[in-house]
Scaffold this motif. Structure first.
Motif, PDB file in Angstrom:
ATOM      1  N   ILE A   1       0.835  -1.197   0.000  1.00 48.34           N
ATOM      2  CA  ILE A   1       0.000   0.000   0.000  1.00 48.34           C
ATOM      3  C   ILE A   1       0.871   1.248   0.000  1.00 48.34           C
ATOM      4  CG2 ILE A   1      -1.773   1.278   1.289  1.00 48.34           C
ATOM      5  CD1 ILE A   1      -2.721  -1.338   0.125  1.00 48.34           C
ATOM      6  N   ARG A   2       0.357   2.285  -0.641  1.00 49.00           N
ATOM      7  CA  ARG A   2       1.055   3.573  -0.627  1.00 49.00           C
ATOM      8  C   ARG A   2       0.080   4.687  -0.242  1.00 49.00           C
ATOM      9  NH1 ARG A   2       4.182   4.463  -5.783  1.00 49.00           N
ATOM     10  NH2 ARG A   2       5.751   3.284  -4.631  1.00 49.00           N
ATOM     11  N   TYR A   3       0.519   5.490   0.708  1.00 49.39           N
ATOM     12  CA  TYR A   3      -0.210   6.719   1.044  1.00 49.39           C
ATOM     13  C   TYR A   3       0.394   7.844   0.223  1.00 49.39           C
ATOM     14  CZ  TYR A   3      -1.341  11.000   3.607  1.00 49.39           C
ATOM     15  OH  TYR A   3      -1.744  12.267   3.943  1.00 49.39           O
ATOM     16  N   ASP A   4      -0.455   8.605  -0.456  1.00 46.32           N
ATOM     17  CA  ASP A   4       0.040   9.709  -1.282  1.00 46.32           C
ATOM     18  C   ASP A   4      -1.037  10.786  -1.355  1.00 46.32           C
ATOM     19  OD1 ASP A   4       1.125  11.431  -3.109  1.00 46.32           O
ATOM     20  OD2 ASP A   4       1.529   9.921  -4.649  1.00 46.32           O
ATOM     21  N   ASP A   5      -0.810  11.877  -0.645  1.00 46.19           N
ATOM     22  CA  ASP A   5      -1.776  12.980  -0.658  1.00 46.19           C
ATOM     23  C   ASP A   5      -1.341  14.098  -1.594  1.00 46.19           C
ATOM     24  OD1 ASP A   5       0.337  14.101   0.701  1.00 46.19           O
ATOM     25  OD2 ASP A   5      -0.849  14.801   2.420  1.00 46.19           O
ATOM     26  N   GLY A   6      -0.331  13.809  -2.415  1.00 42.71           N
ATOM     27  CA  GLY A   6       0.181  14.818  -3.330  1.00 42.71           C
ATOM     28  C   GLY A   6       1.336  15.608  -2.755  1.00 42.71           C
ATOM     29  N   ILE A   7       1.514  15.507  -1.454  1.00 45.97           N
ATOM     30  CA  ILE A   7       2.621  16.201  -0.784  1.00 45.97           C
ATOM     31  C   ILE A   7       3.534  15.189  -0.089  1.00 45.97           C
ATOM     32  CG2 ILE A   7       3.250  17.896   0.983  1.00 45.97           C
ATOM     33  CD1 ILE A   7       0.523  19.221   0.499  1.00 45.97           C
ATOM     34  N   GLN A   8       2.915  14.329   0.702  1.00 45.00           N
ATOM     35  CA  GLN A   8       3.659  13.289   1.408  1.00 45.00           C
ATOM     36  C   GLN A   8       3.373  11.927   0.784  1.00 45.00           C
ATOM     37  OE1 GLN A   8       3.824  13.579   5.812  1.00 45.00           O
ATOM     38  NE2 GLN A   8       2.354  15.254   5.597  1.00 45.00           N
ATOM     39  N   CYS A   9       4.383  11.082   0.805  1.00 44.84           N
ATOM     40  CA  CYS A   9       4.249   9.734   0.257  1.00 44.84           C
ATOM     41  C   CYS A   9       4.854   8.744   1.251  1.00 44.84           C
ATOM     42  CB  CYS A   9       4.952   9.647  -1.094  1.00 44.84           C
ATOM     43  SG  CYS A   9       4.657   8.111  -1.983  1.00 44.84           S
ATOM     44  N   ARG A  10       4.155   7.640   1.480  1.00 46.60           N
ATOM     45  CA  ARG A  10       4.605   6.669   2.486  1.00 46.60           C
ATOM     46  C   ARG A  10       4.131   5.279   2.093  1.00 46.60           C
ATOM     47  NH1 ARG A  10       2.004   7.029   8.545  1.00 46.60           N
ATOM     48  NH2 ARG A  10       2.472   4.921   9.297  1.00 46.60           N
ATOM     49  N   ASN A  11       5.031   4.330   2.054  1.00 47.61           N
ATOM     50  CA  ASN A  11       4.668   2.944   1.764  1.00 47.61           C
ATOM     51  C   ASN A  11       4.246   2.229   3.043  1.00 47.61           C
ATOM     52  OD1 ASN A  11       5.273   3.214  -0.976  1.00 47.61           O
ATOM     53  ND2 ASN A  11       7.410   2.619  -0.678  1.00 47.61           N
ATOM     54  N   ILE A  12       3.317   1.299   2.896  1.00 51.01           N
ATOM     55  CA  ILE A  12       2.788   0.544   4.034  1.00 51.01           C
ATOM     56  C   ILE A  12       2.894  -0.938   3.694  1.00 51.01           C
ATOM     57  CG2 ILE A  12       0.748   0.127   5.470  1.00 51.01           C
ATOM     58  CD1 ILE A  12      -0.218   2.952   4.395  1.00 51.01           C
ATOM     59  N   GLU A  13       3.665  -1.676   4.467  1.00 52.08           N
ATOM     60  CA  GLU A  13       3.887  -3.097   4.201  1.00 52.08           C
ATOM     61  C   GLU A  13       2.812  -3.938   4.903  1.00 52.08           C
ATOM     62  OE1 GLU A  13       4.571  -6.605   3.210  1.00 52.08           O
ATOM     63  OE2 GLU A  13       5.712  -5.021   2.216  1.00 52.08           O
ATOM     64  N   PRO A  14       1.943  -4.604   4.134  1.00 53.84           N
ATOM     65  CA  PRO A  14       0.832  -5.352   4.740  1.00 53.84           C
ATOM     66  C   PRO A  14       1.254  -6.590   5.518  1.00 53.84           C
ATOM     67  CG  PRO A  14       0.920  -5.753   2.383  1.00 53.84           C
ATOM     68  CD  PRO A  14       1.902  -4.659   2.667  1.00 53.84           C
TER      69      PRO A  14
END
Length: 230
Positions: free
Chosen positions: A150-163
């Motif tokens: 999974i990846r969080y991306d709000d257009g400013i911050q980006c963060r990968n999430i390992e399930p």
């Protein structure tokens, strides 16, 4: 005249075969969570998914949990704090663990992942995405050979999430080195569309049935995967 009829029939047969082999993408306005629930319900109705859980209570639990998260987060549903709330809910409150059996259908769907308290990388990712969709958090799936994260991306911050590791964040290079061959490690790890994820789900369902020698069901879901894939 007879020859023309034969030719016309032959052309029609060829066109039909081409449509069958290369179907067009189905256009749907369903959300990802709606597609997943329909697929899950269909498997249970066809007695292909041996899961004792009832669909309605689990779906109601998902809805009520997401409503509570939305209310507690307020205007922060698109923030990194929302990601932390989802991670806490999934891994700490629901205590979801990793299911290493890629052929286990119960590990592929949010409903059965909650019920069994374990899921595959795809199943837990779909749980994240279903909840994110409901609360309006910008999460996306990323598909690489042999894995989904999974990846969080709000257009400013980006963060990968390992399930598979309770939501810890790995950089892209971790996935490139672990899952990609040398010649493809420079390729960007792009966000997957809902259609991509549904295609992978159908493909995994088909693989599960193929392993069980349920050829008819396997073919059905291989076709669904091909039809869904962009």
């Amino acid at each position: 005249m007879k020859r023309n009829v034969i030719i016309s029939v032959s052309i029609a047969a060829i066109i039909t075969a081409l449509i069958f082999l290369f179907p067009k993408n189905g256009v749907t306005t369903d959300t990802l969570s709606e597609i997943l629930e329909k697929t899950y319900s269909q498997l249970k109705n066809d007695h292909l998914l041996h899961d004792s859980s009832s669909i309605s209570p689990i779906s109601a639990l998902l809805d009520s949990t997401c409503l509570k998260l939305s209310l507690s987060l307020g205007e922060r549903t698109r923030s990194p704090e929302a990601v932390d709330s989802l991670i806490s809910q999934i891994y700490h409150k629901w205590q979801i663990g990793f299911n290493s059996d890629d052929f286990d259908l119960t590990g592929m769907f949010p409903q059965s992942v909650i019920q069994s308290q374990k899921g595959s990388c795809l199943g837990v990712s779909l749980l994240f995405l279903t909840m994110a969709e409901k609360i309006g958090c910008p999460l996306y799936g990323v598909i690489i050979p042999g894995h989904v994260f999974i990846r969080y991306d709000d257009g400013i911050q980006c963060r990968n999430i390992e399930p598979n590791r309770e939501g810890i964040s790995h950089p892209d290079d971790y996935y490139r080195e672990r899952y990609l061959s040398d010649h493809s490690r420079t390729k960007p790890l792009n966000k997957a569309s809902a259609a991509d994820l549904v295609a992978i789900l159908n493909y995994n369902i088909a693989n599960s049935y193929a392993k069980q020698n349920k050829t008819g069901s396997a073919i059905k879901y291989y076709k669904k995967s091909i039809a869904t894939k962009p």
